[in-house]
Design a protein around this motif. Structure first.
Motif, PDB file in Angstrom:
ATOM      1  N   ALA A 217      31.020  29.125  33.220  1.00  0.00           N
ATOM      2  CA  ALA A 217      31.652  28.351  34.295  1.00  0.00           C
ATOM      3  C   ALA A 217      32.805  29.103  34.960  1.00  0.00           C
ATOM      4  N   ILE A 218      33.248  30.196  34.367  1.00  0.00           N
ATOM      5  CA  ILE A 218      34.351  30.970  34.945  1.00  0.00           C
ATOM      6  C   ILE A 218      33.839  31.761  36.148  1.00  0.00           C
ATOM      7  N   ASP A 219      34.564  31.688  37.230  1.00  0.00           N
ATOM      8  CA  ASP A 219      34.191  32.399  38.452  1.00  0.00           C
ATOM      9  C   ASP A 219      34.121  33.902  38.177  1.00  0.00           C
ATOM     10  N   PRO A 220      32.983  34.562  38.515  1.00  0.00           N
ATOM     11  CA  PRO A 220      32.883  36.014  38.310  1.00  0.00           C
ATOM     12  C   PRO A 220      34.001  36.796  39.005  1.00  0.00           C
ATOM     13  N   GLY A 221      34.581  36.195  40.039  1.00  0.00           N
ATOM     14  CA  GLY A 221      35.680  36.869  40.725  1.00  0.00           C
ATOM     15  C   GLY A 221      36.877  37.106  39.827  1.00  0.00           C
ATOM     16  N   GLN A 222      37.029  36.260  38.792  1.00  0.00           N
ATOM     17  CA  GLN A 222      38.121  36.456  37.841  1.00  0.00           C
ATOM     18  C   GLN A 222      37.957  37.769  37.093  1.00  0.00           C
ATOM     19  N   ARG A 223      36.738  38.070  36.699  1.00  0.00           N
ATOM     20  CA  ARG A 223      36.475  39.334  36.013  1.00  0.00           C
ATOM     21  C   ARG A 223      36.682  40.515  36.954  1.00  0.00           C
ATOM     22  N   GLU A 224      36.240  40.359  38.180  1.00  0.00           N
ATOM     23  CA  GLU A 224      36.410  41.439  39.157  1.00  0.00           C
ATOM     24  C   GLU A 224      37.888  41.701  39.414  1.00  0.00           C
ATOM     25  N   ALA A 225      38.680  40.627  39.445  1.00  0.00           N
ATOM     26  CA  ALA A 225      40.120  40.802  39.643  1.00  0.00           C
ATOM     27  C   ALA A 225      40.735  41.569  38.483  1.00  0.00           C
ATOM     28  N   GLY A 226      40.291  41.276  37.268  1.00  0.00           N
ATOM     29  CA  GLY A 226      40.789  42.002  36.108  1.00  0.00           C
ATOM     30  C   GLY A 226      40.431  43.476  36.172  1.00  0.00           C
ATOM     31  N   LYS A 227      39.206  43.769  36.590  1.00  0.00           N
ATOM     32  CA  LYS A 227      38.797  45.166  36.733  1.00  0.00           C
ATOM     33  C   LYS A 227      39.621  45.876  37.799  1.00  0.00           C
ATOM     34  N   ALA A 228      39.952  45.149  38.890  1.00  0.00           N
ATOM     35  CA  ALA A 228      40.758  45.736  39.953  1.00  0.00           C
ATOM     36  C   ALA A 228      42.161  46.090  39.477  1.00  0.00           C
ATOM     37  N   LEU A 229      42.617  45.398  38.435  1.00  0.00           N
ATOM     38  CA  LEU A 229      43.925  45.690  37.851  1.00  0.00           C
ATOM     39  C   LEU A 229      43.844  46.762  36.768  1.00  0.00           C
ATOM     40  N   SER A 230      42.691  47.391  36.666  1.00  0.00           N
ATOM     41  CA  SER A 230      42.460  48.476  35.699  1.00  0.00           C
ATOM     42  C   SER A 230      42.538  48.006  34.250  1.00  0.00           C
ATOM     43  N   LEU A 231      42.197  46.751  34.015  1.00  0.00           N
ATOM     44  CA  LEU A 231      42.159  46.233  32.654  1.00  0.00           C
ATOM     45  C   LEU A 231      40.836  46.619  31.998  1.00  0.00           C
ATOM     46  N   ARG A 232      40.916  46.895  30.715  1.00  0.00           N
ATOM     47  CA  ARG A 232      39.708  47.191  29.962  1.00  0.00           C
ATOM     48  C   ARG A 232      38.890  45.906  29.792  1.00  0.00           C
ATOM     49  N   PRO A 233      37.580  46.047  29.538  1.00  0.00           N
ATOM     50  CA  PRO A 233      36.739  44.849  29.415  1.00  0.00           C
ATOM     51  C   PRO A 233      37.254  43.843  28.394  1.00  0.00           C
ATOM     52  N   TYR A 234      37.720  44.334  27.228  1.00  0.00           N
ATOM     53  CA  TYR A 234      38.210  43.385  26.221  1.00  0.00           C
ATOM     54  C   TYR A 234      39.493  42.712  26.677  1.00  0.00           C
ATOM     55  N   GLN A 235      40.313  43.425  27.482  1.00  0.00           N
ATOM     56  CA  GLN A 235      41.526  42.812  28.014  1.00  0.00           C
ATOM     57  C   GLN A 235      41.195  41.744  29.053  1.00  0.00           C
ATOM     58  N   VAL A 236      40.195  42.025  29.874  1.00  0.00           N
ATOM     59  CA  VAL A 236      39.748  41.028  30.849  1.00  0.00           C
ATOM     60  C   VAL A 236      39.295  39.760  30.137  1.00  0.00           C
ATOM     61  N   PHE A 237      38.546  39.957  29.048  1.00  0.00           N
ATOM     62  CA  PHE A 237      38.033  38.798  28.316  1.00  0.00           C
ATOM     63  C   PHE A 237      39.155  38.024  27.635  1.00  0.00           C
ATOM     64  N   LEU A 238      40.037  38.721  26.924  1.00  0.00           N
ATOM     65  CA  LEU A 238      41.076  38.056  26.147  1.00  0.00           C
ATOM     66  C   LEU A 238      42.180  37.462  27.010  1.00  0.00           C
ATOM     67  N   LEU A 239      42.538  38.147  28.108  1.00  0.00           N
ATOM     68  CA  LEU A 239      43.683  37.730  28.913  1.00  0.00           C
ATOM     69  C   LEU A 239      43.310  36.829  30.093  1.00  0.00           C
ATOM     70  N   ILE A 240      42.083  36.946  30.573  1.00  0.00           N
ATOM     71  CA  ILE A 240      41.715  36.216  31.791  1.00  0.00           C
ATOM     72  C   ILE A 240      40.611  35.186  31.528  1.00  0.00           C
ATOM     73  N   VAL A 241      39.501  35.645  30.952  1.00  0.00           N
ATOM     74  CA  VAL A 241      38.325  34.786  30.835  1.00  0.00           C
ATOM     75  C   VAL A 241      38.483  33.754  29.714  1.00  0.00           C
ATOM     76  N   LEU A 242      38.833  34.212  28.515  1.00  0.00           N
ATOM     77  CA  LEU A 242      38.878  33.308  27.369  1.00  0.00           C
ATOM     78  C   LEU A 242      39.884  32.170  27.538  1.00  0.00           C
ATOM     79  N   PRO A 243      41.113  32.408  28.003  1.00  0.00           N
ATOM     80  CA  PRO A 243      42.039  31.279  28.168  1.00  0.00           C
ATOM     81  C   PRO A 243      41.509  30.203  29.109  1.00  0.00           C
ATOM     82  N   GLN A 244      40.863  30.619  30.188  1.00  0.00           N
ATOM     83  CA  GLN A 244      40.312  29.634  31.117  1.00  0.00           C
ATOM     84  C   GLN A 244      39.127  28.898  30.501  1.00  0.00           C
ATOM     85  N   ALA A 245      38.308  29.630  29.745  1.00  0.00           N
ATOM     86  CA  ALA A 245      37.163  28.996  29.091  1.00  0.00           C
ATOM     87  C   ALA A 245      37.618  27.976  28.050  1.00  0.00           C
ATOM     88  N   LEU A 246      38.668  28.310  27.301  1.00  0.00           N
ATOM     89  CA  LEU A 246      39.180  27.378  26.297  1.00  0.00           C
ATOM     90  C   LEU A 246      39.719  26.111  26.958  1.00  0.00           C
TER      91      LEU A 246
END
Length: 237
Positions: free
Chosen positions: A129-158
């Motif tokens: 249900a998380i907007d894919p744009g959230q992941r793209e924004a994390g990548k644009a900030l040069s975050l690693r995939p696990y950082q995108v998941f832990l800092l952006i995707v997982l909190p919203q999913a929870l």
């Protein structure tokens, strides 16, 4: 009435302290199983969403089988079959050594395994249900995939999953009563012993039901407050 209160009270010969101890065991088993289930659910959701084909197949089989089989049967299979399997493996490595599996971790493993199947679908739905744009924004900030998941995707999913996880906790709490059939002195187990000993089944089973109702009500209030708090933070954002 006075005799009934005396039986479930905390005086000499009463069962109040035993019931209280059983309620504590029930809460401990339910909470530990809930945590195990959430951990398995997170792994299962990752496997069904991002894992290779064989991992997705295992995840799909796990959730389908556990949710399609009676829970008491799963408990028997894991509790007895799992302990027998561990003893057999230990016997192969260390012949002659008899390993005794403690009842508490076996019970937690069985209930956690069941809860994990439901948690997998909760996590999968909230992650998708998380907007894919959230992941793209994390990548644009040069975050690693696990950082995108832990800092952006997982909190919203929870945040999205809080209501469903509240329901899951109530299910695990009620399912913990099934563990009494394997001899653990939880709330229902103590209640059954007291009912048999005093020949007052209605009194003690009603008391057990009321205790479960109190715990469930407190839990629902806590999850409702958590949901409101998280929702308010999202609205303010």
């Amino acid at each position: 009435m006075a005799e009934t209160l005396a039986l479930i009270g905390f005086g000499e010969g009463a069962w109040g302290w035993a019931l209280l101890g059983g309620a504590l065991v029930t809460i401990q088993i339910a909470f530990a199983s809930y945590i195990v289930g959430i951990g398995l659910g997170l792994l299962g959701a990752w496997g069904k969403i991002s894992g290779p084909r064989w991992v997705r197949a295992i995840g799909a089989g796990y959730t389908s089988v556990v949710r399609g089989v009676p829970e008491i049967l799963v408990i028997f299979l894991i509790y007895y079959g799992g302990t027998s399997g561990i003893r057999a493996l230990t016997g192969l490595v260390m012949p002659g050594v008899n390993v005794e599996i403690a009842a508490f971790p076996a019970a937690v493993g069985a209930l956690g395994f069941i809860a994990g199947a439901y948690a997998t679908e909760i996590f999968r739905g909230s992650l998708l249900a998380i907007d894919p744009g959230q992941r793209e924004a994390g990548k644009a900030l040069s975050l690693r995939p696990y950082q995108v998941f832990l800092l952006i995707v997982l909190p919203q999913a929870l945040r999205l999953a809080v209501p469903a996880f509240g329901n899951l906790w109530l299910v695990v709490l009620k399912d913990s009563a099934l563990i009494s059939v394997v001899g653990i002195r939880d709330l229902l187990g103590v209640g059954a012993t007291a009912a048999l000993s005093t020949r007052q089944p209605f009194t003690f089973y009603t008391t057990v039901a009321l205790v479960f109702l109190v715990i469930s009500t407190i839990s629902m209030v806590a999850f409702h407050l958590a949901e409101r708090r998280l929702g308010r933070g999202q609205a303010n954002h």
